[in-house]
Every structure is written in C-alpha cells, then in structure tokens.
Enzyme design. Structure first.
Site, short mmCIF file in Angstrom:
data_model
loop_
_atom_site.label_atom_id
_atom_site.label_comp_id
_atom_site.label_asym_id
_atom_site.label_seq_id
_atom_site.Cartn_x
_atom_site.Cartn_y
_atom_site.Cartn_z
N HIS A 17 -9.77 -13.92 -9.68
CA HIS A 17 -10.75 -14.76 -9.15
C HIS A 17 -10.41 -16.50 -9.66
O HIS A 17 -10.77 -17.40 -8.76
CB HIS A 17 -12.06 -14.37 -10.26
CG HIS A 17 -12.76 -13.36 -10.28
ND1 HIS A 17 -12.52 -12.61 -10.98
CD2 HIS A 17 -13.10 -12.95 -9.31
CE1 HIS A 17 -13.39 -11.10 -10.71
NE2 HIS A 17 -13.79 -11.46 -9.30
N LYS A 41 -26.16 -2.80 -12.17
CA LYS A 41 -25.39 -2.59 -12.32
C LYS A 41 -25.39 -2.57 -14.13
O LYS A 41 -25.76 -2.59 -14.76
CB LYS A 41 -23.98 -3.11 -11.97
CG LYS A 41 -23.38 -3.07 -11.06
CD LYS A 41 -22.23 -4.31 -10.30
CE LYS A 41 -22.06 -4.24 -8.79
NZ LYS A 41 -20.68 -5.03 -8.69
N ARG A 90 -9.81 -9.56 0.79
CA ARG A 90 -8.85 -8.50 -0.27
C ARG A 90 -7.63 -7.81 0.59
O ARG A 90 -7.11 -8.05 1.56
CB ARG A 90 -8.83 -8.26 -2.28
CG ARG A 90 -8.83 -8.96 -2.83
CD ARG A 90 -9.82 -8.17 -3.66
NE ARG A 90 -11.19 -7.64 -3.41
CZ ARG A 90 -11.73 -7.36 -4.56
NH1 ARG A 90 -11.43 -7.21 -5.78
NH2 ARG A 90 -12.95 -7.59 -4.30
N SER A 128 -11.99 -6.78 -10.75
CA SER A 128 -12.40 -6.45 -12.36
C SER A 128 -12.58 -5.08 -12.34
O SER A 128 -12.51 -4.91 -13.83
CB SER A 128 -13.92 -6.82 -12.14
OG SER A 128 -13.90 -8.34 -11.86
P1 ADP Z 1 -19.37 -8.79 -6.20
O1 ADP Z 1 -19.57 -7.78 -7.03
O2 ADP Z 1 -20.27 -10.00 -6.08
O3 ADP Z 1 -17.69 -8.92 -5.31
P2 ADP Z 1 -16.59 -9.86 -7.91
O4 ADP Z 1 -16.40 -10.77 -9.58
O5 ADP Z 1 -16.19 -8.70 -8.01
O6 ADP Z 1 -18.15 -10.31 -7.33
O7 ADP Z 1 -15.81 -10.84 -6.69
C1 ADP Z 1 -16.40 -11.86 -6.44
C2 ADP Z 1 -15.72 -12.24 -5.65
O8 ADP Z 1 -14.83 -13.14 -5.70
C3 ADP Z 1 -15.57 -11.45 -4.49
O9 ADP Z 1 -15.45 -12.53 -2.72
C4 ADP Z 1 -13.97 -11.39 -4.18
O10 ADP Z 1 -13.77 -10.71 -2.98
C5 ADP Z 1 -13.11 -12.11 -5.52
N1 ADP Z 1 -12.14 -11.43 -5.55
C6 ADP Z 1 -12.31 -9.98 -6.57
N2 ADP Z 1 -11.41 -10.36 -6.36
C7 ADP Z 1 -9.72 -11.25 -6.05
C8 ADP Z 1 -8.68 -11.19 -6.25
N3 ADP Z 1 -7.75 -10.34 -6.66
N4 ADP Z 1 -8.73 -12.28 -5.79
C9 ADP Z 1 -8.97 -13.55 -4.90
N5 ADP Z 1 -10.39 -13.05 -4.49
C10 ADP Z 1 -10.76 -12.06 -5.30
#
Ligand code: ADP
Length: 162
Positions: A17, A41, A90, A128
């Site tokens: 992120h 969630k 991803r 996450s």
């Molecule tokens: P959501 O539950 O809305 O998908 P996340 O926190 O899991 O929320 O992810 C938010 C955004 O960050 C999404 O667009 C996801 O694809 C992106 N994301 C998640 N992990 C990574 C990563 N390792 N590298 C880059 N972007 C990521």
C-alpha cells in the site's frame, strides 16, 4: 487541481500500500487515502486506529491526506471534488472485480475515472490478510509492514492473547 482518492480497508496498511501511495502521490496534486468503514468485516484495527497508523507512515508526503468514509465511494468522491480513484492490481484475479467497481463508479459519478497501478513485483504477494495471518501464527511479518505498523500489530497481538 488533480485530486485522487485511494480507498481501501488497510487493515493494516502494508508496504505494498505504501509503495502505491508514494507512486500515486507523485502523479496527482493531492491524494486522499480513504479508509472504508465496512461494518460487514470484523477488522483487527478500528477505523480510527487505521487512520492514525496511515498518518504515521505517510506523514512525510506533503500532498497526502488521510480520511475515513462510509457509504458510496462515488458520493465521497463528489464531496471531496476528486476526479480519480486509485486502485492497485496485484494479479489477474484482482482484475475482474476491480473492472466492475471502476465501471460502476463511473456510472454513479461520471466525473470519476479509476487509475490502476500495477503492483511492484516485490510486493505483489502481499496483502493485509497475509500480515494478519502471519502475525496471528507467530511468524515474522517484519518484511511486510513499516516499523511503526509492526509496533501497532505487535501490541494488538499481545492484547488479544492477554
Ligand atoms: P480492499 O478491501 O478495498 O481491497 P485493501 O486494503 O485490501 O482494501 O486494498 C486497497 C487497495 O490496495 C486495492 O486496490 C488493492 O489492490 C491495493 N493493494 C493491496 N495490496 C497491495 C500491494 N501489495 N501492493 C499494491 N497495492 C496493493
């Protein structure tokens, strides 16, 4: 003024992120990292905790603002006067649902376009969920998150065990 929203759960924020935040912030004038209030969630961290954590790790990037929102992202974008939504891709598996969300958001708010960033190779495995599960089973997740976030997760794991 090009303003983008990067929405997500960020439970917790990972290095993947953070990498995306840096790259997106370099592309627009202002980037709003928006923590989604999702009552469905059962999160490890409250929305307020996640906002605090993200502020800690993005504090040095001047054009990043951190907020939380509930309801429709298209409405939040309208309220914030943002023209773009930023999301990360991803794997191919992300593609289908992301495409659908992007198209839905454009129908709901025609001033909104979604920009996709392809995840850096070194973080493409990271989520996450990976952080939460590795931490819960006592594994080393120090390579997945910033030291500040590591401290938050350690504290939470200790609290959950006591
Ligand atoms: P959501 O539950 O809305 O998908 P996340 O926190 O899991 O929320 O992810 C938010 C955004 O960050 C999404 O667009 C996801 O694809 C992106 N994301 C998640 N992990 C990574 C990563 N390792 N590298 C880059 N972007 C990521």
């Amino acid at each position: 003024m090009k303003r983008a929203i990067y929405p997500g759960s960020f439970d917790p924020i990972t290095l993947g992120h953070e990498d995306l935040i840096k790259r997106a912030a370099a592309t627009v004038d202002e980037l709003i990292v928006a923590v989604l209030v999702n009552p469905a969630k059962n999160p490890l961290f409250s929305v307020d905790e996640r906002v605090k954590m993200i502020k800690e790790v993005t504090g040095k990037i001047p054009n990043v603002r951190v907020e939380s929102f509930d309801g429709l992202l298209a409405d939040f974008a309208r309220k914030e006067n943002a023209q773009f939504i930023v999301r990360g891709l991803r794997m191919v598996t992300d593609f289908e649902s992301e495409m659908q969300m992007a198209q839905t958001n454009h129908v709901l708010n025609e001033n909104i376009d979604t920009i996709f960033f392809v995840t850096s190779l070194k973080y493409s495995y990271l989520s996450s969920t990976t952080v939460r599960e590795t931490a819960a089973f006592g594994g080393d997740y120090s390579k997945f998150v910033s030291p500040e976030v590591y401290a938050w997760v350690e504290r939470r794991m200790r609290d959950l065990k006591s």
